[in-house]
Design a protein around this motif. Structure first.
Motif, PDB file in Angstrom:
ATOM      1  N   LEU A 184      34.563  46.652  24.981  1.00  0.00           N
ATOM      2  CA  LEU A 184      35.022  47.432  26.045  1.00  0.00           C
ATOM      3  C   LEU A 184      34.072  47.986  27.017  1.00  0.00           C
ATOM      4  O   LEU A 184      34.301  49.104  27.679  1.00  0.00           O
ATOM      5  N   ASP A 185      32.992  47.388  27.081  1.00  0.00           N
ATOM      6  CA  ASP A 185      31.699  48.071  28.045  1.00  0.00           C
ATOM      7  C   ASP A 185      32.304  47.842  29.592  1.00  0.00           C
ATOM      8  O   ASP A 185      33.082  46.728  29.869  1.00  0.00           O
ATOM      9  N   ALA A 186      32.243  48.999  30.233  1.00  0.00           N
ATOM     10  CA  ALA A 186      32.912  49.085  31.598  1.00  0.00           C
ATOM     11  C   ALA A 186      32.438  47.801  32.464  1.00  0.00           C
ATOM     12  O   ALA A 186      33.437  47.191  33.340  1.00  0.00           O
ATOM     13  N   ASP A 187      31.140  47.557  32.267  1.00  0.00           N
ATOM     14  CA  ASP A 187      30.661  46.189  33.145  1.00  0.00           C
ATOM     15  C   ASP A 187      31.080  44.915  32.896  1.00  0.00           C
ATOM     16  O   ASP A 187      31.362  44.200  33.635  1.00  0.00           O
ATOM     17  N   ILE A 188      31.506  44.777  31.457  1.00  0.00           N
ATOM     18  CA  ILE A 188      31.982  43.636  31.217  1.00  0.00           C
ATOM     19  C   ILE A 188      33.519  43.468  31.427  1.00  0.00           C
ATOM     20  O   ILE A 188      33.903  42.245  31.959  1.00  0.00           O
ATOM     21  N   ILE A 189      34.314  44.734  31.443  1.00  0.00           N
ATOM     22  CA  ILE A 189      35.776  44.378  31.951  1.00  0.00           C
ATOM     23  C   ILE A 189      35.694  44.328  33.187  1.00  0.00           C
ATOM     24  O   ILE A 189      36.302  43.392  33.801  1.00  0.00           O
ATOM     25  N   LYS A 190      34.946  44.950  34.362  1.00  0.00           N
ATOM     26  CA  LYS A 190      34.754  44.703  35.645  1.00  0.00           C
ATOM     27  C   LYS A 190      34.428  43.197  35.940  1.00  0.00           C
ATOM     28  O   LYS A 190      35.118  42.736  36.820  1.00  0.00           O
ATOM     29  N   LYS A 191      33.544  42.774  35.513  1.00  0.00           N
ATOM     30  CA  LYS A 191      32.846  41.353  35.615  1.00  0.00           C
ATOM     31  C   LYS A 191      34.196  40.385  35.341  1.00  0.00           C
ATOM     32  O   LYS A 191      34.276  39.429  36.116  1.00  0.00           O
ATOM     33  N   ASN A 192      34.771  40.384  34.043  1.00  0.00           N
ATOM     34  CA  ASN A 192      36.142  39.552  33.895  1.00  0.00           C
ATOM     35  C   ASN A 192      37.009  39.891  34.816  1.00  0.00           C
ATOM     36  O   ASN A 192      37.916  39.040  34.948  1.00  0.00           O
ATOM     37  N   LEU A 193      37.200  41.108  35.213  1.00  0.00           N
ATOM     38  CA  LEU A 193      38.505  41.218  36.287  1.00  0.00           C
ATOM     39  C   LEU A 193      38.084  40.980  37.608  1.00  0.00           C
ATOM     40  O   LEU A 193      38.977  40.325  38.315  1.00  0.00           O
ATOM     41  N   TYR A 194      36.832  40.946  38.110  1.00  0.00           N
ATOM     42  CA  TYR A 194      36.635  40.825  39.430  1.00  0.00           C
ATOM     43  C   TYR A 194      35.834  39.753  39.907  1.00  0.00           C
ATOM     44  O   TYR A 194      35.698  39.183  41.067  1.00  0.00           O
ATOM     45  N   LYS A 195      34.914  39.106  38.855  1.00  0.00           N
ATOM     46  CA  LYS A 195      34.094  38.004  39.185  1.00  0.00           C
ATOM     47  C   LYS A 195      34.216  36.781  38.527  1.00  0.00           C
ATOM     48  O   LYS A 195      34.123  35.638  38.808  1.00  0.00           O
ATOM     49  N   GLU A 196      35.354  36.801  37.506  1.00  0.00           N
ATOM     50  CA  GLU A 196      35.382  35.637  36.692  1.00  0.00           C
ATOM     51  C   GLU A 196      36.910  35.202  36.922  1.00  0.00           C
ATOM     52  O   GLU A 196      37.684  35.711  37.553  1.00  0.00           O
ATOM     53  N   ALA A 197      37.341  33.885  36.574  1.00  0.00           N
ATOM     54  CA  ALA A 197      38.298  33.347  36.670  1.00  0.00           C
ATOM     55  C   ALA A 197      39.432  33.605  35.649  1.00  0.00           C
ATOM     56  O   ALA A 197      39.006  34.386  34.718  1.00  0.00           O
ATOM     57  N   ASN A 198      40.530  33.728  36.151  1.00  0.00           N
ATOM     58  CA  ASN A 198      41.776  33.963  35.117  1.00  0.00           C
ATOM     59  C   ASN A 198      41.754  35.477  34.576  1.00  0.00           C
ATOM     60  O   ASN A 198      41.773  35.509  33.376  1.00  0.00           O
ATOM     61  N   PRO A 199      41.789  36.411  35.620  1.00  0.00           N
ATOM     62  CA  PRO A 199      41.745  37.718  35.016  1.00  0.00           C
ATOM     63  C   PRO A 199      43.204  38.063  34.179  1.00  0.00           C
ATOM     64  O   PRO A 199      43.095  38.874  33.437  1.00  0.00           O
TER      65      PRO A 199
END
Length: 286
Positions: A175-190
């Protein structure tokens, strides 16, 4: 050979039948949502399955029912990919609401999907009428996996989640904020990423907090996706998908409140699709 597939954003289930309706194999690929994934990603996900590769030239008919196939452009893209891969097959691509409808009934009714995403339609016994087009996980998708995933993450960060549940949530997910934001805004398939958090509700023992979360989402789904369909006052309402299957008690409560009639609950529509296509084969051979 007849190949039947039911696909979402997370996964696609495939069944191969011979011309007598006998099942030859069942397999699974990653999700093939053409509204979410690039053409290259769709190719790679399809070609990665060894069982499909072995029979691709023997398939004469392909019926694919998928999320993201409700509008022309993504549907034509996916159809083109399949026609190139299954060179000898007549390819039919339909929206996943057709798979849901064919899996639960041959009579008029309201058919709802609660899985990674959510949707609803009126089914007249032959054709699907999606009265309210879905705009996906950002704007709609009430009571879906990604809807509940967002709710859990927000409650955790806003400290609205009970302490004991919050600690367990922490232990099961990064639940690290940076990990969540990376998955939501930079990775495919949020949408798929968000939906995997919803598993936390499904695999843990139900409690007051989970009931409240589920109840709110399902009430919103009824309000926005079922009750505006005029026929819902008279016809049975069927549900397909894992979220629906594991939330039957909440759905029944909300249905009772609105005095509407429920029909079937089916976790995986692929099983119902097999029977639908077997019956179709029998009629064709008469």
């Amino acid at each position: 050979m007849i190949l039947i597939a039911d696909g979402g954003s997370t996964k696609a289930d495939w069944i191969l039948l011979d011309l007598l309706g006998n099942q030859k194999f069942k397999t699974r690929t990653e999700g093939l949502n053409p509204a979410v994934f690039s053409e290259n990603a769709l190719h790679q996900r399809l070609e990665a399955n060894a069982e499909l590769a072995e029979v691709k030239n023997a398939v004469t008919e392909l019926y694919f029912y998928g999320a993201g196939c409700g509008t022309e452009k993504p549907t034509l893209l996916l159809k083109s990919i399949f026609e190139k891969y299954f060179k000898n097959a007549k390819v039919t691509v339909k929206e996943d609401t057709y798979a849901a409808a064919f899996a639960v009934t041959t009579k008029p009714g309201i058919v709802c999907i609660l899985g990674t995403g959510s949707n609803s339609c009126y089914f007249d016994g032959e054709h699907v009428d999606v009265r309210i087009p879905s705009l996906g996980y950002v704007l709609m998708d009430e009571a879906s996996g990604n809807y509940f995933g967002k709710k859990l993450i927000r409650d955790y960060y806003y400290k609205k989640m009970p302490k004991e549940i919050s600690e367990k949530f922490e232990s099961e997910f990064n639940l690290d904020a940076d990990i969540i934001k990376k998955n939501l805004y930079k990775e495919a398939n949020p949408n798929t990423y968000l939906a995997h958090f919803a598993e936390f509700i499904l695999k843990n023992e139900r409690n007051a907090y989970f009931n409240k979360v589920l109840h709110k989402g399902i009430k919103e789904f009824f309000k926005n996706r079922i009750l505006p369909i005029e026929e819902s006052k008279e016809l049975p309402i069927h549900f397909v998908g894992s979220i629906a299957y594991f939330s039957q008690d909440i759905i029944k409560d909300v249905a009772r409140y609105h005095m509407v009639k429920l029909g079937k609950f089916v976790r995986r529509p692929i099983d119902g699709l097999i029977e639908f296509h077997r019956n179709k084969l029998k009629l064709e051979q008469v």
